[in-house]
Design a protein around this motif. Structure first.
Motif, mmCIF file in Angstrom:
data_model
loop_
_atom_site.group_PDB
_atom_site.id
_atom_site.type_symbol
_atom_site.label_atom_id
_atom_site.label_comp_id
_atom_site.label_asym_id
_atom_site.label_seq_id
_atom_site.Cartn_x
_atom_site.Cartn_y
_atom_site.Cartn_z
ATOM 1 N N PHE A 91 8.358 -38.359 -52.332
ATOM 2 C CA PHE A 91 9.162 -37.062 -52.900
ATOM 3 C C PHE A 91 8.745 -35.711 -52.119
ATOM 4 O O PHE A 91 9.547 -34.799 -51.994
ATOM 5 N N PHE A 92 7.471 -35.527 -51.746
ATOM 6 C CA PHE A 92 6.982 -34.482 -51.566
ATOM 7 C C PHE A 92 6.955 -34.384 -49.791
ATOM 8 O O PHE A 92 6.148 -33.564 -49.224
ATOM 9 N N LYS A 93 7.457 -35.314 -49.271
ATOM 10 C CA LYS A 93 7.137 -35.421 -47.715
ATOM 11 C C LYS A 93 8.237 -34.513 -46.976
ATOM 12 O O LYS A 93 9.253 -34.225 -47.394
ATOM 13 N N GLY A 142 21.630 -42.124 -52.966
ATOM 14 C CA GLY A 142 22.916 -41.444 -53.300
ATOM 15 C C GLY A 142 23.225 -40.539 -54.629
ATOM 16 O O GLY A 142 24.156 -40.447 -55.201
ATOM 17 N N THR A 143 21.920 -40.107 -55.082
ATOM 18 C CA THR A 143 21.757 -39.293 -56.128
ATOM 19 C C THR A 143 20.771 -38.059 -55.765
ATOM 20 O O THR A 143 19.864 -38.269 -55.065
ATOM 21 N N ALA A 144 21.101 -36.761 -56.522
ATOM 22 C CA ALA A 144 19.925 -35.817 -56.507
ATOM 23 C C ALA A 144 18.974 -35.749 -57.646
ATOM 24 O O ALA A 144 18.331 -35.057 -57.760
ATOM 25 N N LYS A 145 19.378 -36.844 -58.634
ATOM 26 C CA LYS A 145 18.658 -36.858 -59.769
ATOM 27 C C LYS A 145 17.273 -37.725 -59.891
ATOM 28 O O LYS A 145 16.938 -38.124 -60.921
ATOM 29 N N GLY A 146 16.876 -38.146 -58.618
ATOM 30 C CA GLY A 146 15.706 -38.965 -58.547
ATOM 31 C C GLY A 146 14.398 -38.487 -59.349
ATOM 32 O O GLY A 146 13.503 -39.183 -59.722
ATOM 33 N N LYS A 184 14.027 -42.745 -47.467
ATOM 34 C CA LYS A 184 15.501 -42.617 -47.197
ATOM 35 C C LYS A 184 16.169 -42.759 -48.658
ATOM 36 O O LYS A 184 17.170 -41.824 -48.510
ATOM 37 N N GLY A 185 15.808 -43.560 -49.136
ATOM 38 C CA GLY A 185 16.594 -43.625 -50.679
ATOM 39 C C GLY A 185 16.516 -42.114 -51.572
ATOM 40 O O GLY A 185 17.364 -41.867 -52.131
ATOM 41 N N LEU A 186 15.298 -41.622 -51.219
ATOM 42 C CA LEU A 186 15.255 -40.363 -51.991
ATOM 43 C C LEU A 186 15.509 -39.106 -51.405
ATOM 44 O O LEU A 186 15.420 -38.110 -51.926
ATOM 45 N N GLU A 187 16.359 -39.361 -50.176
ATOM 46 C CA GLU A 187 16.680 -38.128 -49.279
ATOM 47 C C GLU A 187 17.417 -37.100 -50.140
ATOM 48 O O GLU A 187 17.193 -35.807 -50.044
ATOM 49 N N GLN A 188 18.435 -37.493 -50.897
ATOM 50 C CA GLN A 188 19.280 -36.798 -51.583
ATOM 51 C C GLN A 188 18.668 -35.754 -52.535
ATOM 52 O O GLN A 188 18.706 -34.507 -52.849
ATOM 53 N N THR A 189 17.801 -36.561 -53.190
ATOM 54 C CA THR A 189 16.804 -35.867 -54.359
ATOM 55 C C THR A 189 16.015 -34.910 -53.558
ATOM 56 O O THR A 189 15.952 -33.712 -54.187
ATOM 57 N N LYS A 190 15.380 -35.103 -52.692
ATOM 58 C CA LYS A 190 14.630 -34.137 -51.941
ATOM 59 C C LYS A 190 15.267 -33.092 -51.369
ATOM 60 O O LYS A 190 14.666 -31.899 -51.495
ATOM 61 N N THR A 191 16.212 -33.309 -50.492
ATOM 62 C CA THR A 191 17.069 -32.314 -50.017
ATOM 63 C C THR A 191 17.221 -31.023 -51.128
ATOM 64 O O THR A 191 17.103 -29.753 -51.015
ATOM 65 N N SER A 192 17.832 -31.453 -52.427
ATOM 66 C CA SER A 192 18.362 -30.792 -53.442
ATOM 67 C C SER A 192 17.159 -30.334 -53.951
ATOM 68 O O SER A 192 17.082 -28.697 -54.317
ATOM 69 N N PHE A 193 15.872 -30.749 -54.204
ATOM 70 C CA PHE A 193 14.602 -30.327 -54.883
ATOM 71 C C PHE A 193 14.261 -29.185 -53.746
ATOM 72 O O PHE A 193 13.788 -28.015 -54.455
ATOM 73 N N GLY A 214 15.781 -49.481 -57.813
ATOM 74 C CA GLY A 214 16.851 -49.566 -57.030
ATOM 75 C C GLY A 214 17.282 -48.448 -56.160
ATOM 76 O O GLY A 214 17.560 -47.417 -56.561
ATOM 77 N N ILE A 215 17.153 -48.877 -54.851
ATOM 78 C CA ILE A 215 17.417 -47.571 -53.739
ATOM 79 C C ILE A 215 18.553 -48.166 -52.781
ATOM 80 O O ILE A 215 18.861 -47.748 -51.758
ATOM 81 N N GLY A 216 19.390 -48.722 -53.439
ATOM 82 C CA GLY A 216 20.688 -49.229 -52.597
ATOM 83 C C GLY A 216 21.314 -50.483 -53.237
ATOM 84 O O GLY A 216 20.824 -51.246 -54.199
#
Ligand SMILES: Nc1nc2c(ncn2[C@@H]2O[C@H](COP(=O)(O)OP(=O)(O)OP(=O)(O)O)[C@@H](O)[C@H]2O)c(=O)[nH]1
Ligand SMILES: [Mg+2]
Length: 317
Positions: free
Chosen positions: A315-317, A273-277, A18-27, A295-297
């Protein structure tokens, strides 16, 4: 026992996903554009992929290493399909990271032979030092350790109060003095108090901002030296906190800090909350110093021990 461990780690994994969601969506939206209309991985796809990785904050050097590995695979298999690119990227990034710094822990543990184990937390202002200390104190306490916090960021009154709030929330003692007092003296007091209480872990908060950088580095050196009057080999860890949401800026900070003072491990915060993961991939590839926590929140539970395999997997899920 194993059963609970399993539940906990799958929960941990979900939080990470969940924490990496924005990074993944963008990537992945960039990645799908990079391969649109292409059936196989050719030079153009590789060029696009390079751009995707760089713009995802993986960093130029790490990106070049990844591209080189993929080129090698393309050379072996000329008809490598773009539908396989995802899988291959994941494999190559995982294998690249496995070659770099080891010493990875899976739980919040401290070495048993150092008591108290002293962690000094450093980093520029606003990156998440105090929050990370609060979360760490919570996890260590949960693991059964006796924790003491030291408010050696005496530069701002609010900094001391903020650490106090965390200490109260977690239910651990804090050693503090007035604003403007000598940080080294606070650290000294904290260690003395920890020794007399037979504490297991001491976490020292420090200021991120002083009148200038030289002052800051001198102060950190002084804090270390004074702590050694109480615990000979303190600090056992110097944890540099980096704000992951600043992407390449976090990278630069890591470079500057590690050049100016001894740092033994890293924490990368604000990955939610970032796409820079992707910056975590670059940082763990480029620095000899291991990323220990992420840190993821903002919540008390939102700190994880960094595991590169889990990270790449999420990341690749
Ligand atoms: N979303 C998110 N916010 C975070 C995370 N870690 C810290 N923060 C937030 O970042 C802000 C700054 O955190 P602090 O812990 O005060 O940072 P600091 O490095 O101690 O700052 P100074 O004491 O001013 O040097 C706070 O609002 C925190 O709630 C994280 O992992 N995710
Ligand atoms: Mg602070």
């Amino acid at each position: 026992m194993n059963f609970f461990k399993k539940i906990f780690s799958s929960e941990k994994k979900e939080t990470l996903d969940k924490g990496l969601e924005q990074t993944k969506t963008s990537f992945f939206s960039k990645l799908s554009k990079a391969v649109a209309g292409k059936a196989k991985v050719d030079d153009e796809v590789l060029d696009n992929l390079e751009e995707v990785l760089v713009s995802s904050d993986v960093g130029v050097n790490t990106t070049l290493k990844i591209i080189e590995r993929i080129e090698e695979r393309v050379a072996r298999d000329k008809y490598l399909g773009t539908d396989e690119l995802n899988k291959i990227l994941r494999e190559e990034i995982a294998s690249l990271l496995s070659e770099t710094n080891s010493g990875e822990a899976s739980e919040f543990e401290i070495p048993a032979n150092k008591k108290p184990y002293v962690i000094m937390v450093v980093g520029v202002n606003g990156v998440g030092k105090t929050t990370t200390i609060g979360k760490l104190a919570y996890q260590f306490k949960k693991s059964g350790y006796k924790v003491v916090l030291g408010a050696a960021d005496t530069f701002r009154a609010a900094a001391i109060d903020q650490l106090q709030v965390w200490a109260d929330r977690v239910g651990v003692p804090i050693v503090r003095q007035q604003m403007g007092s000598d940080p080294a003296s606070v650290a000294f007091d904290t260690l003395q108090s920890a020794v007399s209480q037979d504490a297991d872990v001491v976490i020292i908060d420090t200021a991120g901002r002083l009148h200038n950088k030289v002052n800051l580095m001198n102060e950190l050196t002084k804090v270390k030296r004074v702590m050694q009057k109480v615990v000979e080999d303190a600090p056992h860890d110097v944890l540099l906190v980096l704000d992951g949401s600043t992407g390449q800026n976090a990278f630069e900070q890591a470079k500057q800090f590690t050049a100016a003072t001894e740092v033994s491990c890293l924490a990368v915060t604000k990955l939610d909350g970032t796409a820079k993961g992707g910056v975590v991939i670059g940082i763990s590839d480029q620095f000899q110093i291991p990323v220990k926590y992420i840190g993821i929140g903002e919540g008390i539970e939102d700190l994880q021990v960094f595991n590169k395999y889990e990270f790449v997997d999420s990341f690749f899920k």
